[in-house]
Design a protein around this motif. Structure first.
Motif, PDB file in Angstrom:
ATOM      1  N   ASP A   1      21.155 -44.619 -55.276  1.00 28.55           N
ATOM      2  CA  ASP A   1      22.155 -45.490 -54.650  1.00 28.55           C
ATOM      3  C   ASP A   1      23.165 -45.823 -55.742  1.00 28.55           C
ATOM      4  O   ASP A   1      22.895 -46.638 -56.624  1.00 28.55           O
TER       5      ASP A   1
ATOM      6  N   TYR B   1      25.812 -38.688 -49.328  1.00 28.24           N
ATOM      7  CA  TYR B   1      26.438 -39.427 -48.239  1.00 28.24           C
ATOM      8  C   TYR B   1      27.328 -40.511 -48.847  1.00 28.24           C
ATOM      9  O   TYR B   1      26.841 -41.401 -49.554  1.00 28.24           O
TER      10      TYR B   1
ATOM     11  N   ARG C   1      29.315 -43.768 -48.609  1.00 27.90           N
ATOM     12  CA  ARG C   1      29.276 -44.961 -47.760  1.00 27.90           C
ATOM     13  C   ARG C   1      30.597 -45.740 -47.784  1.00 27.90           C
ATOM     14  O   ARG C   1      30.973 -46.349 -46.795  1.00 27.90           O
ATOM     15  N   ASN C   2      31.250 -45.743 -48.926  1.00 24.88           N
ATOM     16  CA  ASN C   2      32.559 -46.396 -49.049  1.00 24.88           C
ATOM     17  C   ASN C   2      33.382 -45.631 -50.076  1.00 24.88           C
ATOM     18  O   ASN C   2      32.837 -45.093 -51.047  1.00 24.88           O
TER      19      ASN C   2
ATOM     20  N   LYS D   1      34.617 -41.668 -47.126  1.00 27.92           N
ATOM     21  CA  LYS D   1      33.656 -42.535 -46.440  1.00 27.92           C
ATOM     22  C   LYS D   1      33.302 -41.945 -45.085  1.00 27.92           C
ATOM     23  O   LYS D   1      34.156 -41.504 -44.323  1.00 27.92           O
TER      24      LYS D   1
ATOM     25  N   THR E   1      21.880 -48.766 -44.719  1.00 24.76           N
ATOM     26  CA  THR E   1      23.110 -48.988 -45.481  1.00 24.76           C
ATOM     27  C   THR E   1      23.564 -50.440 -45.337  1.00 24.76           C
ATOM     28  O   THR E   1      23.949 -51.086 -46.303  1.00 24.76           O
TER      29      THR E   1
ATOM     30  N   ARG F   1      19.716 -51.619 -48.042  1.00 21.10           N
ATOM     31  CA  ARG F   1      19.505 -50.975 -49.336  1.00 21.10           C
ATOM     32  C   ARG F   1      18.071 -51.072 -49.836  1.00 21.10           C
ATOM     33  O   ARG F   1      17.775 -50.595 -50.938  1.00 21.10           O
TER      34      ARG F   1
ATOM     35  N   GLU G   1      23.046 -49.564 -39.926  1.00 16.49           N
ATOM     36  CA  GLU G   1      23.207 -48.139 -40.210  1.00 16.49           C
ATOM     37  C   GLU G   1      22.019 -47.675 -41.051  1.00 16.49           C
ATOM     38  O   GLU G   1      21.646 -48.339 -42.029  1.00 16.49           O
TER      39      GLU G   1
ATOM     40  N   THR H   1      19.954 -44.299 -42.954  1.00 13.74           N
ATOM     41  CA  THR H   1      19.815 -42.921 -43.403  1.00 13.74           C
ATOM     42  C   THR H   1      18.328 -42.669 -43.595  1.00 13.74           C
ATOM     43  O   THR H   1      17.631 -43.485 -44.214  1.00 13.74           O
TER      44      THR H   1
END
Length: 238
Positions: free
Chosen positions: A45, A67, A69-70, A87, A190, A208, A228, A230
């Protein structure tokens, strides 16, 4: 088994342009109880600050799924692939016989991503790079990358392993159910919060946090708020 890994318990690495949290042992962080799940070896992360990034470096024989995320990450490799992954998009890099790549945050704001590494089921593959959008319509988890023929035919990016990377948004109160039949799973919200249930066991998973699922017949996720998720679903060695 439902093994919750709270965000504050994750491995960590901090420099001026990178703030990293490690769900499994990686780089300077080692925990013998967190070495992966079957072929799933890495789940990082990362927050990459504006202007920061990873200089050209090599990989070999690994399926690497990113992936964003932002923000956005800009990828460039020695195959000639070059792209801005914004994103809501995922990138799959199959390192195969060898690939050298760089990843930089060229945007003005911080960028956050998950990077997931999965060992392939065979060595010496031809290296390749692909990207696609992460589904935004709420209600279920979508298969984003997979080694299963049916998933690939439905549009998932291929990976060389009996594994799948899923993601999506569950609205508050919505549930998602999947059989596991002895397979393993690892998931990270997320944002939001959810209740994970397997058999008679339940656990709350917040944004997270990580949750490792192993030895269960199935898994139910119920969103406590819009969430969200994953998730990686992997075959485990017998």
């Amino acid at each position: 088994m439902l093994d919750l890994r709270p965000f504050d318990s994750l491995g960590r690495f901090e420099i001026d342009w990178l703030s990293a949290r490690y769900h499994f042992s990686f780089a300077n962080y080692h925990d013998s109880s967190r070495m992966g799940l079957g072929p799933l070896r890495v789940w990082n992360d990362d927050t990459v600050r504006a202007g920061g990034g990873f200089d050209p470096h090599p990989h070999r024989d690994m399926e690497i799924i990113t992936y964003v995320r932002n923000g956005a990450i800009t990828h460039r490799d020695n195959l000639g692939s070059h792209g801005r992954v914004p994103k809501g998009s995922i990138q799959v890099m199959s390192a195969g016989t060898g690939i050298v790549h760089s990843e930089f945050n060229l945007d003005p704001d911080d960028m956050t991503l998950f990077q997931i590494w999965i060992h392939p089921n065979r060595r010496g593959l031809t290296p390749r790079w692909e990207m696609r959008d992460f589904p935004t319509e709420p209600g279920t988890l979508h298969t984003l990358a997979s080694g299963r023929d049916a998933d690939i035919a439905a549009g998932a990016i291929p990976i060389a392993q009996d594994a799948a990377v899923l993601g999506g948004v569950l609205p508050k109160g919505a549930s998602w159910v999947t059989p596991l039949h002895g397979r393993g799973a690892y998931l990270v919200p997320t944002f939001g919060s959810l209740i994970a249930e397997a058999g008679s066991k339940t656990v709350t998973v917040n944004a997270r946090d990580g949750l490792l699922v192993q030895g269960e017949a199935g898994l139910t996720l119920t969103a406590q708020e819009d969430t969200e998720v994953t998730l990686v679903d992997v075959a485990l060695p017998e």
